[in-house]
Design a protein around this motif. Structure first.
Motif, PDB file in Angstrom:
ATOM      1  N   LEU A 158      15.966  34.644   7.524  1.00  0.00           N
ATOM      2  CA  LEU A 158      16.844  35.536   6.792  1.00  0.00           C
ATOM      3  C   LEU A 158      15.984  36.665   6.258  1.00  0.00           C
ATOM      4  O   LEU A 158      14.767  36.529   6.145  1.00  0.00           O
ATOM      5  CB  LEU A 158      17.557  34.788   5.666  1.00  0.00           C
ATOM      6  N   ARG A 159      16.607  37.771   5.913  1.00  0.00           N
ATOM      7  CA  ARG A 159      15.833  38.911   5.442  1.00  0.00           C
ATOM      8  C   ARG A 159      16.546  39.580   4.273  1.00  0.00           C
ATOM      9  O   ARG A 159      17.754  39.472   4.122  1.00  0.00           O
ATOM     10  CB  ARG A 159      15.608  39.906   6.578  1.00  0.00           C
ATOM     11  N   GLN A 160      15.749  40.272   3.495  1.00  0.00           N
ATOM     12  CA  GLN A 160      16.294  41.019   2.366  1.00  0.00           C
ATOM     13  C   GLN A 160      15.572  42.342   2.238  1.00  0.00           C
ATOM     14  O   GLN A 160      14.344  42.366   2.051  1.00  0.00           O
ATOM     15  CB  GLN A 160      16.190  40.218   1.069  1.00  0.00           C
ATOM     16  N   ALA A 161      16.325  43.393   2.355  1.00  0.00           N
ATOM     17  CA  ALA A 161      15.776  44.733   2.182  1.00  0.00           C
ATOM     18  C   ALA A 161      15.946  45.153   0.729  1.00  0.00           C
ATOM     19  O   ALA A 161      16.819  44.633   0.027  1.00  0.00           O
ATOM     20  CB  ALA A 161      16.499  45.708   3.107  1.00  0.00           C
ATOM     21  N   PRO A 162      15.132  46.087   0.259  1.00  0.00           N
ATOM     22  CA  PRO A 162      15.239  46.530  -1.135  1.00  0.00           C
ATOM     23  C   PRO A 162      16.641  47.018  -1.462  1.00  0.00           C
ATOM     24  O   PRO A 162      17.228  47.810  -0.718  1.00  0.00           O
ATOM     25  CB  PRO A 162      14.225  47.674  -1.213  1.00  0.00           C
ATOM     26  N   GLY A 163      17.189  46.493  -2.546  1.00  0.00           N
ATOM     27  CA  GLY A 163      18.498  46.929  -2.984  1.00  0.00           C
ATOM     28  C   GLY A 163      19.659  46.332  -2.227  1.00  0.00           C
ATOM     29  O   GLY A 163      20.810  46.686  -2.479  1.00  0.00           O
ATOM     30  N   LYS A 164      19.356  45.435  -1.298  1.00  0.00           N
ATOM     31  CA  LYS A 164      20.410  44.815  -0.499  1.00  0.00           C
ATOM     32  C   LYS A 164      20.396  43.308  -0.675  1.00  0.00           C
ATOM     33  O   LYS A 164      19.402  42.722  -1.101  1.00  0.00           O
ATOM     34  CB  LYS A 164      20.240  45.179   0.978  1.00  0.00           C
ATOM     35  N   GLU A 165      21.498  42.699  -0.315  1.00  0.00           N
ATOM     36  CA  GLU A 165      21.579  41.246  -0.383  1.00  0.00           C
ATOM     37  C   GLU A 165      20.839  40.634   0.800  1.00  0.00           C
ATOM     38  O   GLU A 165      20.661  41.242   1.850  1.00  0.00           O
ATOM     39  CB  GLU A 165      23.041  40.794  -0.381  1.00  0.00           C
ATOM     40  N   ALA A 176      12.311  44.762   6.002  1.00  0.00           N
ATOM     41  CA  ALA A 176      12.768  43.846   4.961  1.00  0.00           C
ATOM     42  C   ALA A 176      11.696  42.796   4.734  1.00  0.00           C
ATOM     43  O   ALA A 176      10.710  42.720   5.483  1.00  0.00           O
ATOM     44  CB  ALA A 176      14.069  43.161   5.371  1.00  0.00           C
ATOM     45  N   VAL A 177      11.921  41.993   3.731  1.00  0.00           N
ATOM     46  CA  VAL A 177      11.139  40.776   3.567  1.00  0.00           C
ATOM     47  C   VAL A 177      11.854  39.669   4.329  1.00  0.00           C
ATOM     48  O   VAL A 177      13.021  39.386   4.069  1.00  0.00           O
ATOM     49  CB  VAL A 177      10.986  40.396   2.085  1.00  0.00           C
ATOM     50  N   TYR A 178      11.153  39.094   5.273  1.00  0.00           N
ATOM     51  CA  TYR A 178      11.730  38.038   6.113  1.00  0.00           C
ATOM     52  C   TYR A 178      11.269  36.681   5.580  1.00  0.00           C
ATOM     53  O   TYR A 178      10.070  36.450   5.391  1.00  0.00           O
ATOM     54  CB  TYR A 178      11.275  38.211   7.556  1.00  0.00           C
ATOM     55  N   SER A 179      12.231  35.796   5.395  1.00  0.00           N
ATOM     56  CA  SER A 179      11.936  34.458   4.902  1.00  0.00           C
ATOM     57  C   SER A 179      12.424  33.425   5.906  1.00  0.00           C
ATOM     58  O   SER A 179      13.477  33.609   6.522  1.00  0.00           O
ATOM     59  CB  SER A 179      12.618  34.206   3.563  1.00  0.00           C
ATOM     60  N   CYS A 180      11.662  32.358   6.041  1.00  0.00           N
ATOM     61  CA  CYS A 180      12.130  31.263   6.873  1.00  0.00           C
ATOM     62  C   CYS A 180      12.720  30.175   5.983  1.00  0.00           C
ATOM     63  O   CYS A 180      12.330  30.035   4.823  1.00  0.00           O
ATOM     64  CB  CYS A 180      11.016  30.699   7.753  1.00  0.00           C
ATOM     65  N   ALA A 181      13.643  29.441   6.545  1.00  0.00           N
ATOM     66  CA  ALA A 181      14.337  28.400   5.798  1.00  0.00           C
ATOM     67  C   ALA A 181      14.656  27.243   6.725  1.00  0.00           C
ATOM     68  O   ALA A 181      14.724  27.415   7.945  1.00  0.00           O
ATOM     69  CB  ALA A 181      15.616  28.957   5.183  1.00  0.00           C
ATOM     70  N   THR A 209      24.799  30.887   8.798  1.00  0.00           N
ATOM     71  CA  THR A 209      24.665  32.208   8.204  1.00  0.00           C
ATOM     72  C   THR A 209      24.639  32.196   6.685  1.00  0.00           C
ATOM     73  O   THR A 209      24.382  33.233   6.070  1.00  0.00           O
ATOM     74  CB  THR A 209      25.811  33.114   8.671  1.00  0.00           C
ATOM     75  N   ILE A 210      24.895  31.064   6.085  1.00  0.00           N
ATOM     76  CA  ILE A 210      25.001  30.986   4.625  1.00  0.00           C
ATOM     77  C   ILE A 210      23.707  30.463   4.019  1.00  0.00           C
ATOM     78  O   ILE A 210      23.264  29.359   4.311  1.00  0.00           O
ATOM     79  CB  ILE A 210      26.188  30.098   4.213  1.00  0.00           C
ATOM     80  N   SER A 211      23.126  31.246   3.136  1.00  0.00           N
ATOM     81  CA  SER A 211      21.798  30.943   2.590  1.00  0.00           C
ATOM     82  C   SER A 211      21.743  29.597   1.881  1.00  0.00           C
ATOM     83  O   SER A 211      20.749  28.879   1.995  1.00  0.00           O
ATOM     84  CB  SER A 211      21.380  32.041   1.617  1.00  0.00           C
ATOM     85  N   ASN A 212      22.781  29.277   1.122  1.00  0.00           N
ATOM     86  CA  ASN A 212      22.698  28.062   0.309  1.00  0.00           C
ATOM     87  C   ASN A 212      22.845  26.783   1.126  1.00  0.00           C
ATOM     88  O   ASN A 212      22.833  25.677   0.574  1.00  0.00           O
ATOM     89  CB  ASN A 212      23.678  28.100  -0.856  1.00  0.00           C
ATOM     90  N   GLN A 213      22.987  26.915   2.430  1.00  0.00           N
ATOM     91  CA  GLN A 213      23.025  25.744   3.294  1.00  0.00           C
ATOM     92  C   GLN A 213      21.615  25.195   3.555  1.00  0.00           C
ATOM     93  O   GLN A 213      21.477  24.081   4.045  1.00  0.00           O
ATOM     94  CB  GLN A 213      23.656  26.109   4.638  1.00  0.00           C
ATOM     95  N   TYR A 214      20.614  25.972   3.222  1.00  0.00           N
ATOM     96  CA  TYR A 214      19.241  25.596   3.544  1.00  0.00           C
ATOM     97  C   TYR A 214      18.557  24.983   2.325  1.00  0.00           C
ATOM     98  O   TYR A 214      18.706  25.451   1.209  1.00  0.00           O
ATOM     99  CB  TYR A 214      18.466  26.809   4.060  1.00  0.00           C
TER     100      TYR A 214
END
Length: 123
Positions: free
Chosen positions: A36-43, A91-96, A105-110
């Motif tokens: 998953l990734r997060q760009a500045p100012g974005k979800e 973006a900042v890319y994170s593995c989960a 696609t839902i972050s809280n599933q991880y």
């Protein structure tokens, strides 16, 4: 499970990077793994996921055809090959990883998250 992401950096638009996510602590092979990734100012947004069996992969529409997720269970590592990078991929890319992931696609599933690795794409 501890996850360690690496491989980020600065690349020109059109270039490629390969991110790695190494797992330790427990075997990775029974987990769904994702980036998953997060760009500045974005979800935070989903990028790609792969099931433990390596037979199913999932991609965000924005990266289909350009990014490839893969895993090496013997090395307990998941990869994200990113080609034809665009400035909007920065973006900042994170593995989960998660065991009972019903909707990739839902972050809280991880259940487990690694620290992020920064990808910067210059135009």
């Amino acid at each position: 499970v501890q996850l360690q992401a690496s491989g980020g950096g600065l690349v020109q638009a059109g270039g490629s990077l390969r991110l790695s996510c190494a797992a330790s602590g427990r075997t990775f092979s029974n987990y769904v793994a994702a980036w998953l990734r997060q760009a500045p100012g974005k979800e935070r947004e989903f990028v790609a996921a792969i099931t433990w069996s390596n037979t199913s992969t999932y991609y965000a529409d924005s990266v289909k055809g350009r990014f490839t997720i893969s895993r090496d269970n013997a090395k307990n590592t998941v990869y994200l090959q990113m080609n034809s990078l665009k400035p909007e991929d920065a973006a900042v890319y994170s593995c989960a990883a998660g065991v009972r992931v019903r909707t990739v696609t839902i972050s809280n599933q991880y259940d487990y998250w690694g620290q992020g690795t920064l990808v910067t794409v210059s135009s």
